[in-house]
Design an enzyme around this catalytic site. Structure first.
Site, PDB file in Angstrom:
ATOM      1  N   ARG A  58       0.825  -1.221   0.000  1.00 17.66           N
ATOM      2  CA  ARG A  58       0.000   0.000   0.000  1.00 17.66           C
ATOM      3  C   ARG A  58       0.851   1.260   0.000  1.00 17.66           C
ATOM      4  O   ARG A  58       0.407   2.304  -0.468  1.00 17.66           O
ATOM      5  CB  ARG A  58      -0.987  -0.034   1.171  1.00 17.66           C
ATOM      6  CG  ARG A  58      -2.089  -1.070   0.981  1.00 17.66           C
ATOM      7  CD  ARG A  58      -3.067  -1.050   2.131  1.00 17.66           C
ATOM      8  NE  ARG A  58      -2.457  -1.403   3.394  1.00 17.66           N
ATOM      9  CZ  ARG A  58      -2.334  -2.650   3.863  1.00 17.66           C
ATOM     10  NH1 ARG A  58      -2.806  -3.649   3.153  1.00 17.66           N
ATOM     11  NH2 ARG A  58      -1.768  -2.879   5.016  1.00 17.66           N
ATOM     12  N   GLU A  95       2.582  -4.684  13.603  1.00 19.60           N
ATOM     13  CA  GLU A  95       1.483  -4.740  14.583  1.00 19.60           C
ATOM     14  C   GLU A  95       0.984  -6.190  14.644  1.00 19.60           C
ATOM     15  O   GLU A  95       0.527  -6.661  15.659  1.00 19.60           O
ATOM     16  CB  GLU A  95       0.357  -3.781  14.165  1.00 19.60           C
ATOM     17  CG  GLU A  95      -0.711  -3.584  15.225  1.00 19.60           C
ATOM     18  CD  GLU A  95      -1.896  -2.757  14.734  1.00 19.60           C
ATOM     19  OE1 GLU A  95      -1.950  -2.406  13.547  1.00 19.60           O
ATOM     20  OE2 GLU A  95      -2.783  -2.495  15.560  1.00 19.60           O
TER      21      GLU A  95
END
Ligand code: AMP
Length: 172
Positions: A58, A95
């Protein structure tokens, strides 16, 4: 346009407890995509730099469009084994999970000024790894920039060494 309202929140993706910020509704809307790039460009307008360096996947979407819009070069950072030439590499924690990133070792000249850019700032691990690759080859990180900052995760505190720029801040 209300870009914040266009970011689709997917609970528990890709694993329980992660509130995933899906930017595809922004990408498919020509006005929203342009606004996102223009917002980033205006926040970086005062900085002197030559290149935008972004991680797949992204980060490429916004990094390449922003580089074109601002008249800068673009450097891709990819997962291990994807780039064809000699690379520098670094491993970091996400994460969710662990990842190794690589960048061509001739992508940045020593002393060249760059902005490291990604779509989302969560823990700051990904952009720190990108910045580390830039520094391994002697580049200078003028800013780390994001379309979206997750303000409920202490990512910014992990990036104290850098000038942190974000276009949209989300509180949940
Ligand atoms: P971090 O390294 O923790 O700052 O995570 C940032 C990277 O992971 C970016 O490349 C994002 O695309 C992705 N990411 C992490 N958390 C999220 C999230 N909650 N929603 C969307 N993308 C995320």
């Amino acid at each position: 346009m209300d870009l914040k309202g266009m970011i689709r929140i997917i609970p528990d993706f890709p694993k329980p407890g992660i509130s995933f910020k899906d930017i595809t509704p922004v990408l498919k809307d020509p006005c929203a995509f342009k606004q996102a790039i223009d917002m980033l460009a205006s926040r970086l307008a005062g900085l002197d730099f030559d290149l935008i360096v972004s991680p797949e996947a992204r980060g490429f979407t916004f990094g390449a469009a922003l580089a074109y819009s601002m008249g800068k070069g673009f450097v891709p950072v990819r997962k291990a084994g994807k780039l064809p030439f000699e690379c520098v590499r670094g491993t970091y924690k996400l994460e969710y999970g662990v990842n190794t990133l690589e960048m061509h070792k001739d992508a940045i000249r020593p002393g060249q000024k760059v902005v490291a850019l990604d779509d989302v700032l969560a823990t700051g691990g990904t952009i720190s790894a990108v910045a580390n690759l830039v520094e391994q080859v002697g580049g200078k990180v003028e800013a780390v920039a994001f379309l979206i900052e997750l303000a409920y995760i202490p990512g910014r505190q992990n990036l104290k060494r850098y000038n942190v720029v974000s276009a949209i801040s989300l509180d949940s």
